[in-house]
Every structure is written in structure tokens, then in C-alpha cells.
Design a protein around this motif. Structure first.
Motif, PDB file in Angstrom:
ATOM      1  N   HIS A  86     -10.662   6.347  -4.431  1.00  0.00           N
ATOM      2  CA  HIS A  86     -10.239   4.963  -4.530  1.00  0.00           C
ATOM      3  C   HIS A  86     -10.725   4.370  -5.844  1.00  0.00           C
ATOM      4  N   HIS A 107      -1.392   3.789   1.926  1.00  0.00           N
ATOM      5  CA  HIS A 107      -1.981   2.553   2.407  1.00  0.00           C
ATOM      6  C   HIS A 107      -1.542   2.327   3.839  1.00  0.00           C
ATOM      7  N   LYS A 108      -2.476   2.015   4.673  1.00  0.00           N
ATOM      8  CA  LYS A 108      -2.185   1.798   6.086  1.00  0.00           C
ATOM      9  C   LYS A 108      -1.321   2.914   6.658  1.00  0.00           C
ATOM     10  N   GLY A 142      -5.795   5.514  -2.445  1.00  0.00           N
ATOM     11  CA  GLY A 142      -5.650   4.606  -1.318  1.00  0.00           C
ATOM     12  C   GLY A 142      -6.973   4.000  -0.969  1.00  0.00           C
ATOM     13  N   VAL A 176      -1.180  -2.657  -3.129  1.00  0.00           N
ATOM     14  CA  VAL A 176      -1.850  -2.783  -1.841  1.00  0.00           C
ATOM     15  C   VAL A 176      -1.767  -4.204  -1.331  1.00  0.00           C
ATOM     16  N   ALA A 226      -7.323   4.549   4.615  1.00  0.00           N
ATOM     17  CA  ALA A 226      -5.867   4.545   4.522  1.00  0.00           C
ATOM     18  C   ALA A 226      -5.240   5.768   5.181  1.00  0.00           C
TER      19      ALA A 226
END
Lengths: 444, 303
Positions: free
Chosen positions: B187, B203-204, B34, B297, B38
Motif C-alpha cells: 500500500h 479495493h473492497k 490496495g 479509492v 482490500a
């Protein structure tokens, strides 16, 4: 629990093994003893060296005897008018002119001292003391006491004073001085200890945070364990140092007292000043001549030193726990030592205030309201209580103050641990008090 | 061996983890991917019990995560750190005793590892005297010394030179062979392709992709091939077999990228081209994890 012990031993050993600790521990008592030695030496030397020549211009007819000269002061009666003497003072070898006008023994007024230099307090006291004694003796003679009786009386008074000093300790003037000195030393030491070791806790926390070992650590132990391990470990360092200091300072100052101060000289001053001045003045001088070292020795005999040390250690641990928890919280909230200032202020203020008030208000009035409250509030009680202690504190007050302090540090440790557990993982943000409060309220 | 179930972690203003679930099989190497921020570190901190989730639970070998599991997890955080003034040997000893090893056992293992990684004479050195790469090695040893079942490595290769990175990689594979389960948080995708069996992409604050590396790659294949040939013939798109995406001429050879239409195979393309040109090479375009990462992403970002 085993983990806390591991942390304690690391925190303790890593500090005790440091060179700076060893140097500090052995050097400080030498320094303290050295400073007291110097103070004692100069006070003593100062008295020995003063020699003031005073011209006495007397228009007085009531006084039958003259002021007596000794090593420190020389009175010379001159038969010149005051005006003439004043004009020629700078050319003459007199330091001061003492003017004795006509007065009655009941109301000796109008005595004046002229000099090119401002006469110091000690000279002023000395002359007025001499005069007072002169007048008193004359009064006693008038009421029918012979010179022989007077001399005998003087001797017996002197013996009496010494007895009181030993028996009742704190109630007698010279012993109150000793109490004050012990109180000062205890207050300063307490302040220093809480500050120094509290800040060490803060530094330790910051070090773990900036070196980023904190995350490894708290994946093995709980933040509370880490914080308490650090606090207790450093407390033990403090205690070690304190005990070593006491042992070393006592040893060194005992040696210093016997070697540096020439006992014979002290006795000589005492003896000579007894001839011409009051018993009180000679007492003061002996005390001044012996300096603080003499006081310490006197207080060791007169005060319950064991109790003072025990209570000191209790209040050191209590006060240290109380403050170091706050310091740990501060350390956890910042990224570097330079950022600590805004948080240090509110923690330092009560400690400084307690220190300043303890050494002024409390030593002046150790039983007053201010003294009482300062020694109850846990922010100031560690300092205020040890300052009050040499003057004597009622048992219930001591117990209450101790109980409040214990409750106090349990509370600050609890608050600090809640801030700490969040703070140690926060990086790069400028922390505010509002934020710290938010951390405090986090669930987990 | 590790089940993360519906974890939610809320910080004051933002949600770090939003209903994240993961399953880890024993003996596998799991990649937790991520972008920065994230929520990877938040998740790891929950697994290592540094923080607790607001809701959801983590099961370790079927048991709800508790303090007994601390000694079975080894954690190498992204931000490496050691006590600067402490001697290396003492430091590793301290850290492993905190994980529950006895002094004797820990000393024995430290000696073993130090020898293995060529650090024999580091015992009484101080951390501040070591280079960053050397410190990393020390920290790696401290992470695996207590033989944890689960080893969590956050960006394990950052700060290592290629030689040491290779040494560490081999150690990881060896430990894995002995049965240790790994979580890699990173990452940087290239290390993932080589080592990981399974990945999850966060992600997020949400998990947006989860599966074995082979499966994921398979789903991201899109029937595209590189073909290299010799000959004067110019290959054009055909209406129902393939489309030419790109043509390049390199040293007398031609390289084209073709995308096949649905249900067509490379064989059909070859059949069409073989009579006309001299084929040198045909490669399927397999998306790298990096491509998948970026694609996923970005796709998420547009939603």
C-alpha cells in the motif's frame, strides 16, 4: 512424503538436541531411582527403629502361653490392676497397655489397647497378629499337635508361600502388590507422556503461529503434512526418551538395589520375626523392608515385562496421537499460550478422569465394569489399559481396545486437521468453540 | 504466465475477493495495490495455494495451479517469521529443501547468496540474535533461493533501512533481468512507481484499476502545468485557453498552476505568456501513483 520426512526430522532433531531434553532424560531416572531408594530406605529404617514397650495386663486364664517379645515389640506381663496401670502410664516407661480380659478361645473378645499416643495401624496389626497366632497355636495343640509338629508346620508353610508367589504370580498376595506398583508406574508414566508431549505439540504449533513462519511453511507444504510431521516428530522424541528412561532406570535401580539395601539386615529381620509371630506377618515385614525396589525385582521375575513394555508403547503412541491431534487443533486456534486455557479444560478432563479412576477404581478391581469401559473408551483407554495390564487382560479385550484407539486417533487427527488448516492463518480474533466448529465445516 | 480468472473467495461474513481477474506477463514486475483489508493477501494466498478459491481458477503457464507449481513460486509474506531457535544456515537449508532442492545444491546456493549479501558469518547464528533488518535479509534469501519463476513479495521494503532496501531493490531488478516475474503487494506507492511495469488496484474485494503504469498515468493526466516566471505581470485566467488554479510568490519569482481547457496545448499558453514575462520553467503535473491511488479509492468509497 519426502516433505513430511523433512519436517519430522527437523521437529525431532531440534528437540533432541536441546539441552533440556538431555538433562531431563538423564536426570529423571536418577530422580525416580533416588525417590524409590529413599522410600525403601525409610520404610526399612522405620521398621528397624520401632521399638514399642507394651505392658500386658492379663486377667485371662485360657491362654497358656505368653506373647513373645522381639526387636520391634516388647511385651511385659505385669501383675497390677488395669486402673492402676492406666493412671501411672505417663510416669512408667511403657508405651502402651494391652488388656487381655477373660475370653474363650472360640470367641476372643474385649481385648483393649491403651496408650498416650494413638496406636498406628501397623502396631495394631502386629499385636492382633501375635494374639491370633497365639490362639491358633493353642487350638492346634488342643487338637493334638505337638510343639515339634507346630514348628515343622511353620517351616513348611513358609516354603509353600514362596513357591506360590513365583509360580502363579498375580494370584498371590505379595505379587498383587507388585502388579499394583507396576500398574501405578505405568499409569503415571502414560499420563505424563501424553500430557507433556501433547502440550509440546501445542506449543510447537503456537510457536509457528506467533513467529509467523507458518505462512512460509504452508506455501511449501500442506497444513496436514506440517501437522503430521510435527506430531510424528514429537512422538519419536517421546519414544526416544521413554526407551532411554527404561534402560537408565533399570540400570540405576539394579545398582541401587544391590548397593543401598543391606541384604543381611533384611534377612535378620525376617529370621527374628519368624520366631515369635505368624508367617504372614513376617512376609509382610520382609516385603516392607525390601520396599518397592524388592517389588519391582519380584515383578520382573513374575510378570511378562516385555509384553507390558510393548503394550505400553502401543498405547502411548495411540493415546498420544489421539490427544496430540486435539492439542494441535487448540494450538492453531489461539495466538498465545495464555489463551489456551478454555480449550485445555475439555481435553484435560477426560485424561485426568481416566488417570484418577485408573489408579483408584481400576487397581482395586481390575476386572470390573468400570475398568472394562475405561479401557475401551479411547479418551481413557491408554491409561486404563496399561494399569490393568499387569493384572492380566484377556487377549480379545486388549485387541478390541487397541482397535478402538486406532479408529479414535484417525478420527481426532481428521477433525484436528480440518480445524488446524483454518486456525493457523487466523490472527487477532478470540476463538470460540462455535468458531472452531465453523472452521471444521469449511470446504477448503 | 499467470492468469487469475474470476476468483471469488467468501469468508463467513465477508467476501474477500469478488470476481477478480488478472493477467501477468512473464518477466514483468506486477504491483498489486490496495488499502489494508482490500483482499490482496487473500489473493496471494490463493496464488500460493495456501487457500483455495470458492470459484474461478488460476492458471500457471497455462496449467491449472497444482502442487507441482509450489517449487516455482517464492513467497515472502508480509508477516515475516523464522524459527527463533534455529540456526540461520540450517533454517534456510530446511526451507529450500521443502521447496525441493537437494542438500548439496541448497548449501551451494546459500553460500553464494550469503556472500553476495555480506552474510557469510551468519550461518550458525540464531534468528533471535539478529536484528529485524537482518532477519528480513535472511527471509529474502529463503524466498528466492530455489530460483522460482514467480516471486511474490508482500510489502518487501518494510523493515529495511535505506541502504539495505537499495541492496534488495537491486537484487530484485537483477533477478527480474534473469527472467523472474514478480508480484509486489503493497500500500506504499513510492516503491511501485520505480519498479512496477504493471499494476492492479484492489479495493473492497474488487479490482478497480488494472493496466501498465505508463498507461494509467496517461489516463490520469489532466492537462495541468506548473509555470515559473519572473516579471511584474499577473497572469489571469483566460476564457478559452486556461484557468489559473493557484499562484505563489517565491523569492521574487512567481509560480502558477494552470489547467488548460480541452484541446489546448502548452505551446499556446507559452505563446501568450512569452511576450509578457520571463519564463523559467514549465512542468506538466503528472499524478503520482499515490494521487491516483487516493483518488480512485476515495471515488470508489463515495459510490
Amino acid at each position: 512424503m519426502n516433505k513430511v520426512l523433512l519436517i519430522i526430522s527437523r521437529e525431532y532433531l531440534s528437540r533432541v538436541k536441546k539441552k533440556s531434553f538431555i538433562v531431563m532424560t538423564f536426570l529423571t531416572p536418577l530422580l525416580i531411582a533416588g525417590i524409590y531408594g529413599l522410600i525403601g530406605y525409610f520404610t526399612y529404617k522405620g521398621i528397624k527403629d520401632t521399638h514399642d514397650k507394651v505392658a500386658v495386663v492379663s486377667t485371662n486364664t485360657t491362654l497358656t502361653e505368653k506373647l513373645a517379645t522381639d526387636e520391634n515389640i516388647e511385651y511385659q506381663y505385669v501383675n497390677k490392676p488395669l486402673d492402676v496401670m492406666k493412671k501411672s502410664l505417663s510416669k512408667s516407661d511403657y508405651d502402651y497397655i494391652l488388656y487381655l480380659p477373660e475370653f474363650t478361645l472360640a470367641e476372643p473378645k474385649g481385648v483393649q489397647l491403651f496408650g498416650e499416643k494413638q496406636a498406628g495401624m501397623s502396631l495394631n496389626n502386629r499385636i492382633s497378629g501375635d494374639l491370633e497366632e497365639l490362639i491358633r497355636n493353642q487350638k492346634l495343640k488342643q487338637s493334638g499337635i505337638s510343639q515339634t509338629d507346630l514348628d515343622q508346620l511353620k517351616t513348611s508353610v513358609d516354603i509353600d508361600t514362596k513357591k506360590i508367589a513365583i509360580e502363579t504370580g498375580k494370584e498371590e498376595a505379595s505379587s498383587a502388590g507388585a502388579s499394583t506398583i507396576i500398574a501405578f508406574i505405568a499409569g503415571i508414566l502414560m499420563f505424563m507422556f501424553i500430557m507433556l508431549y501433547g502440550i509440546q505439540v501445542m506449543r510447537g504449533v503456537i510457536e509457528e503461529k506467533t513467529s509467523r513462519i507458518i505462512e512460509v511453511m504452508i506455501s511449501s507444504v500442506k497444513p496436514f503434512q506440517l501437522m503430521m510431521g510435527k506430531i510424528i516428530g514429537i512422538a519419536l522424541v517421546g519414544l526416544t526418551q521413554f526407551i532411554l528412561w527404561i534402560v537408565l532406570t533399570l540400570t540405576i535401580s539394579t545398582i541401587a538395589a544391590t548397593v543401598l539395601i543391606d541384604k543381611a539386615d533384611v534377612k535378620k529381620i525376617a529370621a527374628s520375626s519368624q520366631n515369635g509371630s505368624t508367617v504372614g506377618a513376617s512376609q509382610e515385614q520382609i516385603q516392607a523392608a525390601q520396599g518397592p525396589i524388592g517389588d519391582i525385582q519380584k515383578s520382573l521375575a513374575g510378570l511378562d515385562f516385555g509384553k507390558i513394555v510393548t503394550v505400553f508403547i502401543f498405547f502411548f503412541i495411540g493415546g498420544y496421537l489421539f490427544y496430540s491431534a486435539l492439542y494441535a487443533a487448540i494450538g492453531s486456534a489461539v495466538d498465545s499460550e495464555t489463551e489456551t486455557q478454555q480449550f485445555m479444560m475439555p481435553v484435560m478432563m477426560p485424561l485426568l478422569l481416566g488417570y484418577a479412576l485408573s489408579l483408584s477404581v481400576v487397581t482395586n478391581d481390575p476386572y470390573g465394569n468400570v475398568a472394562f469401559w475405561l479401557s475401551m473408551i479411547p479418551f481413557t483407554s491408554p491409561i486404563a489399559m496399561v494399569v490393568r495390564l499387569p493384572y492380566g487382560v484377556p487377549g480379545w479385550e486388549l485387541a478390541l481396545s487397541m482397535a478402538i484407539l486406532v479408529v479414535g486417533f484417525i478420527f481426532t487427527v481428521w477433525v484436528a486437521s480440518r480445524i488446524y488448516r483454518v486456525g493457523i492463518l487466523m490472527y487477532g480474533k478470540k476463538t470460540t468453540f462455535k468458531e472452531m466448529f465453523k472452521w471444521f465445516t469449511y470446504k477448503n | 504466465m499467470l492468469s487469475v480468472k474470476n476468483i471469488v473467495k467468501q469468508y463467513a461474513t465477508h467476501r474477500a475477493l469478488d470476481n477478480v481477474s488478472l493477467e501477468l506477463e512473464k518477466g514483468k514486475i506486477f504491483g498489486l495495490l490496495g488499502p489494508n483489508g482490500a483482499g490482496k493477501t487473500s489473493l496471494i494466498r490463493i496464488i500460493t495455494q495456501i487457500t483455495a478459491p470458492d470459484s474461478g481458477e488460476v492458471l500457471f503457464n497455462g496449467e491449472r495451479l497444482n502442487s507441482n507449481h509450489i517449487s516455482q513460486i517464492g513467497y515472502l509474506p508480509e508477516e515475516r517469521g523464522l524459527y527463533k531457535k534455529m540456526e540461520i544456515g540450517e533454517q534456510v537449508l530446511y526451507l529450500s529443501k521443502l521447496k525441493g532442492l537437494s542438500t548439496a545444491e541448497a548449501t551451494k546456493r546459500i553460500k553464494f547468496w550469503f556472500e553476495k549479501l555480506g552474510m557469510q558469518d551468519w550461518w550458525s547464528k540464531k534468528v533471535e540474535d539478529l536484528s529485524k533488518g537482518m532477519q528480513q535479509k535472511v527471509q529474502f534469501v529463503a524466498t528466492v533461493l530455489h530460483q522460482p519463476e514467480l516471486i511474490i513479495l508482500d510489502e518487501p521494503f518494510s523493515g529495511f533501512d535505506p541502504v539495505n532496501a537499495d541492496i534488495i531493490k537491486n537484487e530484485i531488478l537483477e533477478l527480474n533481468k534473469q527472467g523472474a516475474t514478480f508480484i509486489f503487494s503493497t500500500h506504499r506507492m513510492e516503491s511501485v512507481e520505480e519498479l512496477c511495469d504493471h499494476i492492479a488496484l484492489i479495493h473492497k474485494s474488487k479490482k478497480i484499476l488494472d493496466g501498465s503504469v505508463d498507461e494509467i498515468k496517461a489516463t490520469y493526466r489532466n492537462n495541468t502545468y506548473w509555470i515559473e516566471y519572473e516579471g511584474d505581470y499577473k497572469v489571469e485566467s483566460t476564457e478559452n485557453v486556461f484557468e489559473v488554479l493557484q499562484t505563489e510568490n517565491v523569492k521574487g519569482k512567481t509560480l502558477i498552476k494552470v489547467k488548460l481547457h480541452e484541446n489546448r496545448t502548452a505551446n499556446e499558453v507559452l505563446a501568450m505568456l512569452l511576450p509578457k514575462v520571463n519564463i523559467h520553467r514549465l512542468d506538466e503535473v503528472i499524478p503520482t501513483m499515490n494521487d491516483i491511488f487516493i483518488k480512485t479509492v476515495k471515488g470508489e468509497g463515495h459510490e
